[in-house]
Design a protein around this motif. Structure first.
Motif, PDB file in Angstrom:
ATOM      1  N   VAL A   5      20.473   0.387 148.561  1.00 20.47           N
ATOM      2  CA  VAL A   5      21.793   1.022 148.576  1.00 20.47           C
ATOM      3  C   VAL A   5      22.701   0.372 147.534  1.00 20.47           C
ATOM      4  O   VAL A   5      23.356   1.054 146.730  1.00 20.47           O
ATOM      5  CB  VAL A   5      22.428   0.928 149.982  1.00 20.47           C
ATOM      6  N   VAL A  18      20.115  15.407 159.517  1.00 18.29           N
ATOM      7  CA  VAL A  18      19.600  14.494 158.496  1.00 18.29           C
ATOM      8  C   VAL A  18      18.217  14.924 158.009  1.00 18.29           C
ATOM      9  O   VAL A  18      17.944  14.930 156.814  1.00 18.29           O
ATOM     10  CB  VAL A  18      19.566  13.060 159.061  1.00 18.29           C
ATOM     11  N   ASN A  77      17.421  16.042 154.206  1.00 23.22           N
ATOM     12  CA  ASN A  77      16.508  15.302 153.334  1.00 23.22           C
ATOM     13  C   ASN A  77      15.223  16.047 153.036  1.00 23.22           C
ATOM     14  O   ASN A  77      14.457  15.625 152.182  1.00 23.22           O
ATOM     15  CB  ASN A  77      16.138  13.965 153.981  1.00 23.22           C
ATOM     16  N   MET A  83      18.151  16.552 143.808  1.00 20.78           N
ATOM     17  CA  MET A  83      17.989  15.116 143.614  1.00 20.78           C
ATOM     18  C   MET A  83      16.603  14.805 143.045  1.00 20.78           C
ATOM     19  O   MET A  83      16.465  13.982 142.142  1.00 20.78           O
ATOM     20  CB  MET A  83      18.190  14.408 144.953  1.00 20.78           C
ATOM     21  N   ILE A  89      21.883  10.495 142.786  1.00 20.64           N
ATOM     22  CA  ILE A  89      21.272  10.121 144.061  1.00 20.64           C
ATOM     23  C   ILE A  89      22.349   9.727 145.061  1.00 20.64           C
ATOM     24  O   ILE A  89      22.335  10.141 146.226  1.00 20.64           O
ATOM     25  CB  ILE A  89      20.263   8.972 143.854  1.00 20.64           C
ATOM     26  N   ILE A 108      23.195  11.499 148.828  1.00 17.26           N
ATOM     27  CA  ILE A 108      23.125  10.887 150.159  1.00 17.26           C
ATOM     28  C   ILE A 108      24.504  10.554 150.720  1.00 17.26           C
ATOM     29  O   ILE A 108      24.626  10.217 151.892  1.00 17.26           O
ATOM     30  CB  ILE A 108      22.214   9.639 150.198  1.00 17.26           C
ATOM     31  N   ILE A 140      18.807   7.400 158.522  1.00 16.60           N
ATOM     32  CA  ILE A 140      19.638   8.375 157.823  1.00 16.60           C
ATOM     33  C   ILE A 140      19.154   8.632 156.409  1.00 16.60           C
ATOM     34  O   ILE A 140      19.047   9.774 155.997  1.00 16.60           O
ATOM     35  CB  ILE A 140      21.104   7.872 157.770  1.00 16.60           C
ATOM     36  N   ILE A 141      18.880   7.563 155.654  1.00 17.91           N
ATOM     37  CA  ILE A 141      18.605   7.840 154.238  1.00 17.91           C
ATOM     38  C   ILE A 141      17.152   7.702 153.834  1.00 17.91           C
ATOM     39  O   ILE A 141      16.820   7.985 152.701  1.00 17.91           O
ATOM     40  CB  ILE A 141      19.486   7.006 153.284  1.00 17.91           C
ATOM     41  N   SER A 197      13.970   9.053 153.065  1.00 20.44           N
ATOM     42  CA  SER A 197      13.170  10.258 152.981  1.00 20.44           C
ATOM     43  C   SER A 197      12.172   9.938 151.909  1.00 20.44           C
ATOM     44  O   SER A 197      12.462   9.164 151.000  1.00 20.44           O
ATOM     45  CB  SER A 197      14.025  11.457 152.616  1.00 20.44           C
ATOM     46  N   LEU A 221      11.633   8.249 144.418  1.00 20.58           N
ATOM     47  CA  LEU A 221      12.478   8.377 143.238  1.00 20.58           C
ATOM     48  C   LEU A 221      12.952   7.024 142.729  1.00 20.58           C
ATOM     49  O   LEU A 221      12.963   6.764 141.536  1.00 20.58           O
ATOM     50  CB  LEU A 221      13.680   9.249 143.603  1.00 20.58           C
TER      51      LEU A 221
END
Lengths: 329, 301
Positions: free
Chosen positions: A53, A248, A252, A273, A300, A304, B120-121, B123, B129
């Protein structure tokens, strides 16, 4: 601090303070070590979890000069938000956002409605073939979508309800390149991972006290009435969990959109994306890949970003009080 | 008299029950059963992609998958091996984390928020990627081509380290594989931690109080209370993890099936492979559920 932390503190306060003096120094030292170890472990794991992140974010605000400066690793010297503007335009962000909202939002609503309805039927109303059908529900979870996708595409190309439309002489419709392949199954509780959601709702309803329903029946309610007036309104924790998961996972999902959509204008953010590098090079005519890395990461981050906002809003229901979320019946 | 009334009531309830459940059956028949049966038909046929014409060729597609195709069986075994290593590790790690996150400490909500974030993120698309970029960045070299995970520890040659310790070849292979997987496992454990934590929260506090009055240590009460009480959830979690890893789109076997569909446009052959794959998953899930349900402890029974 949420309420549950307060609740947990209460019994501790009620214990007499004398107790601490009785605990030997050795035990306290052990506890200190334990806490230290736990903290170190958490910090390490949080680092691993946050690394991507932070990486996405810091890379996304790097300017061209930062990309070619070998001394810049984390914090860019000349941060820029131009990358976000470029990515926004290259992706057609607003269009993608609206598409994603339809692909994730509508099935989410429909899945919450249909799965809770079906789940209630499995939880409280007994009939002969109920168990057999429920095992079929669980079986659907095991079928990978890749296995059945070709016939599915063929089916949506010439959509028909058990050959009924052909019989009636109505022209069969082509539903590829529309969002119907995501919406139709959700209505009947056979959408993306619906089996899991039906299972969660069933577990939750099974755990609810029978007296609540009986009161409704005494008042002359039908099962549908009892479900609508008593059960569904009381299922808020599990509704939030299912809604979050559903949204979610649909947001995704890249497999379904790749299969059913061919028109670029209908692509959701997830697909945009995945194809982001191509989109950026097409719109800016830059072929040097190093130049577009920050823009790629900005894209990206933009894709998200709505999920992170949603998570921040929903975490109150989701993170604490899990025991009421229906995951455990 | 009374008996007849209750009979009609239960019949009424059964009718209502069908009203609730049969919409699903319609959806199942329409959206899943028809394509499923269709795939089954394809697997015995040679499919001409242009007009979807079928030519019956019997078991030839299955024979091709099992005996002739050079990639299917090795990819399949590779998928199996990955799953066999990943699933137990994910289960152990997520149970461990859930127990830690269930204890009261300062900043627990924040820590939990971060731990559930992968839900949540994560995938497959996102990880694929950015995975290669991050791997390059972390190890400083060109590891590259990391699919699905970010093997940041690959820079160190664990294989060599272990074999220099004179371990058996099998054991050192296994350990190297596990270390390779650390990142993937942490990232894939989000949902499992949520499920375990929900299970832990539903265990009555009075059980632990009883045990501590009797003088049980934390270690003992974990094995004697937490473990049996959590075992039904563990079964759910194992089956979920298994299915999740088998149906994940970054799964190698599914990727191969996908390539056969889109690059070779061989629908019959891909259908046959899909079917073999599906049958094996079903069998494995069935066997695990069967054996697990024998050791699972239910409080209410």
């Amino acid at each position: 601090m949420p309420a549950i932390l307060g609740l947990r503190k209460k019994p501790k306060l009620m214990k007499p303070k004398m107790r601490f003096n009785k605990i030997s120094i050795k035990v306290r030292l052990h506890r200190g070590y334990y806490k230290l170890l736990r903290t170190i472990l958490f910090i390490g794991l949080i680092f691993i979890l946050l690394y991507p992140v932070i990486y996405i974010f810091t890379t996304s605000i790097k300017s061209e000069a930062d990309m070619f400066d070998p001394t810049t690793i984390w914090v860019p010297k000349e941060p820029t938000i131009q990358t976000y503007k470029d990515a926004y335009n290259a992706m057609g962000y607003w269009e993608g956002f609206r598409n994603s909202l339809v692909i994730a939002g509508l099935p989410m609503l429909l899945q919450v409605i249909s799965c809770s309805f079906i789940g209630y039927g499995f939880a409280r109303l007994k009939f002969k073939e109920s168990k057999l059908i429920f095992s079929l529900v669980l079986l659907t979870l095991i079928i990978p979508q890749q296995v059945i996708v070709i016939p599915q595409i063929m089916m949506y190309k010439e959509f028909d309800i058990f050959g009924l439309l052909k019989l009636l002489g109505i022209k069969r419709m082509n539903f590829t390149d529309t969002y119907f392949p995501f919406i139709f199954p959700a209505i009947f509780g056979s959408g993306l991972r619906s089996g899991l959601f039906i299972y969660l709702f069933r577990q939750f309803y099974r755990g609810m006290p029978k007296e609540l329903e009986d009161a409704a029946y005494v008042d002359g309610c039908t099962p549908v009435g009892a479900y609508l007036k008593i059960m569904f309104p009381n299922a808020v924790p599990v509704i939030v969990s299912v809604a979050l998961f559903s949204f979610v996972w649909h947001w995704n999902d890249t497999f379904g959109p790749t299969m059913f959509l061919t028109n670029m204008k209908k692509y959701p953010l997830s697909l945009k994306m995945v194809n982001i590098v191509g989109m950026i090079t097409q719109s800016s005519q830059i072929s040097d890949l190093t130049y577009i890395i920050p823009t790629k990461y900005a894209g990206i981050a933009l894709a998200i970003f709505p999920l992170i906002i949603l998570y921040a809003l929903g975490q109150k229901f989701f993170v604490e009080n899990l025991d009421r979320s229906g995951i455990v019946g | 008299m009374k008996k007849r009334r209750s009979f009609s009531l239960s019949r009424k309830r059964a009718l209502w029950g069908r009203l609730f459940v049969y919409p699903w059956v319609i959806g199942f028949l329409l959206f899943l059963m028809i394509p499923f049966v269709q795939t089954f038909r394809y697997s015995f046929n040679d499919v001409t992609p242009a007009n979807m014409e079928l030519h019956y060729i019997g078991l030839a597609n299955f024979k091709k998958a099992l005996t002739q195709d050079a990639e299917f069986i090795p990819t399949f075994i590779d998928t199996m091996r990955t799953t066999a290593v990943e699933v137990p590790l994910i289960i152990i790690f997520s149970l461990f984390m859930a127990v830690l996150l269930n204890q009261p400490f300062k900043g627990r909500t924040l820590v939990r928020c971060i731990f559930f974030m992968p839900v949540i993120i994560t995938s497959g698309a996102l990880l694929a990627l950015i995975g290669a970029d991050i791997a390059t960045n972390m190890s400083g070299g060109s590891t590259g081509g990391a699919s699905g995970g970010m093997p940041m520890l690959q820079a160190i040659n664990f294989q060599q380290t272990f074999s220099s310790l004179r371990m058996g070849q099998g054991l050192s292979d296994l350990l190297a594989l596990i270390i390779d997987k650390v990142y993937v496992i942490i990232w894939k454990s989000g949902v499992q931690i949520v499920i375990f934590l929900a299970g832990l929260q539903s265990i009555s506090k009075s059980l632990y109080e009883c045990a501590s009055v009797e003088g049980a240590t934390a270690w003992e009460s974990f094995w004697k209370i937490t473990f049996p009480m959590i075992s039904p959830i563990m079964l759910v979690n194992i089956v979920y993890t298994l299915i999740d890893s088998f149906t994940d789109s970054s799964n190698k076997t599914l990727e191969y099936i996908y390539t056969v569909i889109y690059k070779n446009v061989d629908y019959g052959f891909s259908a046959a492979m899909s079917f073999i794959y599906f049958t094996v998953i079903l069998a494995i899930a069935g066997i695990i559920t069967f054996f697990m349900s024998k050791i699972v402890f239910y409080m209410n029974d």
